[in-house]
Enzyme design. Structure first.
Site, PDB file in Angstrom:
ATOM      1  N   ARG A   1      82.971  33.376  22.307  1.00 12.89           N
ATOM      2  CA  ARG A   1      83.040  33.118  23.751  1.00 12.89           C
ATOM      3  C   ARG A   1      83.072  34.467  24.463  1.00 12.89           C
ATOM      4  O   ARG A   1      84.082  35.152  24.452  1.00 12.89           O
ATOM      5  CB  ARG A   1      84.286  32.291  24.075  1.00 12.89           C
ATOM      6  CG  ARG A   1      84.617  32.260  25.559  1.00 12.89           C
ATOM      7  CD  ARG A   1      85.640  31.207  25.942  1.00 12.89           C
ATOM      8  NE  ARG A   1      86.871  31.220  25.201  1.00 12.89           N
ATOM      9  CZ  ARG A   1      87.904  32.041  25.437  1.00 12.89           C
ATOM     10  NH1 ARG A   1      87.828  32.942  26.384  1.00 12.89           N
ATOM     11  NH2 ARG A   1      89.008  31.946  24.712  1.00 12.89           N
TER      12      ARG A   1
ATOM     13  N   HIS B   1      88.196  31.757  28.965  1.00 10.38           N
ATOM     14  CA  HIS B   1      88.292  30.340  28.599  1.00 10.38           C
ATOM     15  C   HIS B   1      87.840  29.474  29.763  1.00 10.38           C
ATOM     16  O   HIS B   1      87.052  28.540  29.594  1.00 10.38           O
ATOM     17  CB  HIS B   1      89.737  30.017  28.220  1.00 10.38           C
ATOM     18  CG  HIS B   1      89.977  28.559  27.969  1.00 10.38           C
ATOM     19  ND1 HIS B   1      89.386  27.868  26.944  1.00 10.38           N
ATOM     20  CD2 HIS B   1      90.732  27.656  28.645  1.00 10.38           C
ATOM     21  CE1 HIS B   1      89.773  26.597  26.979  1.00 10.38           C
ATOM     22  NE2 HIS B   1      90.574  26.449  28.004  1.00 10.38           N
TER      23      HIS B   1
ATOM     24  N   TYR C   1      94.204  39.534  26.132  1.00  4.09           N
ATOM     25  CA  TYR C   1      94.477  39.158  24.742  1.00  4.09           C
ATOM     26  C   TYR C   1      93.385  39.578  23.759  1.00  4.09           C
ATOM     27  O   TYR C   1      93.450  39.237  22.597  1.00  4.09           O
ATOM     28  CB  TYR C   1      94.728  37.653  24.624  1.00  4.09           C
ATOM     29  CG  TYR C   1      93.648  36.746  25.195  1.00  4.09           C
ATOM     30  CD1 TYR C   1      92.502  36.449  24.459  1.00  4.09           C
ATOM     31  CD2 TYR C   1      93.787  36.192  26.463  1.00  4.09           C
ATOM     32  CE1 TYR C   1      91.524  35.630  24.966  1.00  4.09           C
ATOM     33  CE2 TYR C   1      92.807  35.359  26.984  1.00  4.09           C
ATOM     34  CZ  TYR C   1      91.684  35.073  26.236  1.00  4.09           C
ATOM     35  OH  TYR C   1      90.709  34.255  26.747  1.00  4.09           O
TER      36      TYR C   1
END
Length: 372
Positions: A267, A271, A280
């Site tokens: 990805r 998100h 992160y």
């Protein structure tokens, strides 16, 4: 004593038929047998899917959508698998599978309507045999399994008629493999030899949780525990994704049962538009995957095969037209009548529902003119 988490994402063999440099390769068990024209069609689908995604992302940033889950980087997994479906097959996508919806022939404006908050659904699933995007993580794996079991009961599996035999496919992410629904679906599908394909896009993050904190083994190995075959494929390779999904779907239609496919992809974006992936993961990690771009490798291959720049320019013009259409259509999506919500709660409306609707309508009407 070794750290077991080290083995969680240990590399397993990947089916790859087109390298990031745009070079065709071979696999002992899978092959893509489409023509050059077929690959051009796949390229077009990849470009349209990315344009849909980037336009919707921009629309969200301009306040036209409430939220958008980007699919950037996952186009090959979605297009390759969706183009392996026959019209009679049925797809159960997640909220990120915009390419699947597009390839099934659904108007992408319906996706915008959902994320604009103007629609509770967007389309009739029977129109193109594609269900509404599933928001609850993993739940669609059970839907696809139940649908597949019904196909068997109705005699639509293993007849040998390519126009009749059908299968279902459930799309999911790596995070969904930690859900009970997914494990229940695999167990039921295996026990009943249901004609279903579980297509997991391992994009390496369940929101902010990396894969190595989700599982001790590669996702594809889950199949062994339930007694069904598993295939691990380069999820950024549209040819490989098409080939392995074609084989798995045919196996299902022939009555030989379910298959788990792990498409290893990444990805590239957040998100959702409410997420910040820089909190992160390292930029270098995303840069490494950017070099494996699913569209660029197909472009390199087609160019090497002599496809003209004029053809590529034509695809780009088509993508630009799609962008204009999406922007104009999004701003013209009508505001919903919330009173209509009460009309679809039950097949036969109950007195309680009618009372609630009447109370809402009375409240709504009391507001007219109060803001002026």
């Amino acid at each position: 004593m070794s750290d077991p988490s080290v083995h969680a994402v240990a590399d397993s063999p990947l089916v790859q038929l087109l390298t990031p440099e745009g070079v065709r390769t071979t696999s002992p068990e899978h092959a893509y047998d489409g023509s050059l024209a077929d690959i051009q069609d796949l390229f077009r689908d990849l470009v349209m899917t990315r344009r849909l995604d980037t336009e919707a992302f921009a629309l969200q940033r301009h306040g036209e959508l409430g939220l958008w889950p980007p699919a950037l980087g996952q186009e090959a997994a979605q297009v390759g698998s969706a183009r392996a479906l026959r019209p009679q097959d049925f797809a159960f996508p997640t909220y990120r599978d915009h390419g699947v919806v597009l390839c099934r022939g659904e108007d992408p404006v319906h996706l915008l309507s959902i994320f604009r908050g103007s629609s509770l659904g967007g389309w009739d699933p029977a129109d193109h045999n594609v269900a509404l995007p599933n928001i609850i993580i993993g739940a669609q794996t059970l839907h696809a399994t139940g649908y597949a079991m019904a196909l068997t009961i109705e005699g639509l599996v293993g007849t040998g008629d390519p126009e009749r035999d059908a299968a279902s496919i459930a799309y999911l992410g790596d995070g969904a493999t930690s859900q009970g629904d997914f494990n229940e679906a695999l167990d039921w599908a295996a026990v009943h030899q249901a004609p279903v394909v579980f297509f997991c896009q391992n994009n390496h993050y369940a929101i902010s949780v990396p894969l190595e904190r989700q599982t001790r083994v590669p996702i594809v190995q889950r199949a062994d525990g339930f007694g069904l075959p598993g295939v691990r494929v380069d999820g950024n390779d549209v040819l490989a994704c098409h080939a392995v999904t074609t084989a798995a779907l045919q196996r299902a239609r022939d009555g030989q049962g379910p298959t788990l496919i792990e498409a290893v992809t990444y990805r590239m974006g957040p998100h959702t538009t409410s997420d910040d992936p820089t909190r992160y993961r390292e930029a270098a990690e995303a840069d490494g995957w950017r070099a494996k771009d699913p569209i660029e490798r197909v472009r390199l291959y087609l160019a090497a095969e002599g496809v003209s720049q004029d053809w590529f320019d034509g695809v780009q013009a088509e993508a630009d037209a799609l962008g204009v259409h999406l922007r104009e259509a999004c701003q013209n999506i009508p505001e919903p009548d919330l009173a209509a919500l009460f009309d679809h709660v039950h097949v036969d409306t109950t007195p309680e529902t009618e009372q609630q609707k009447a109370e809402y309508v009375a409240w709504r009407d009391s507001l007219e003119g109060s803001v002026a």
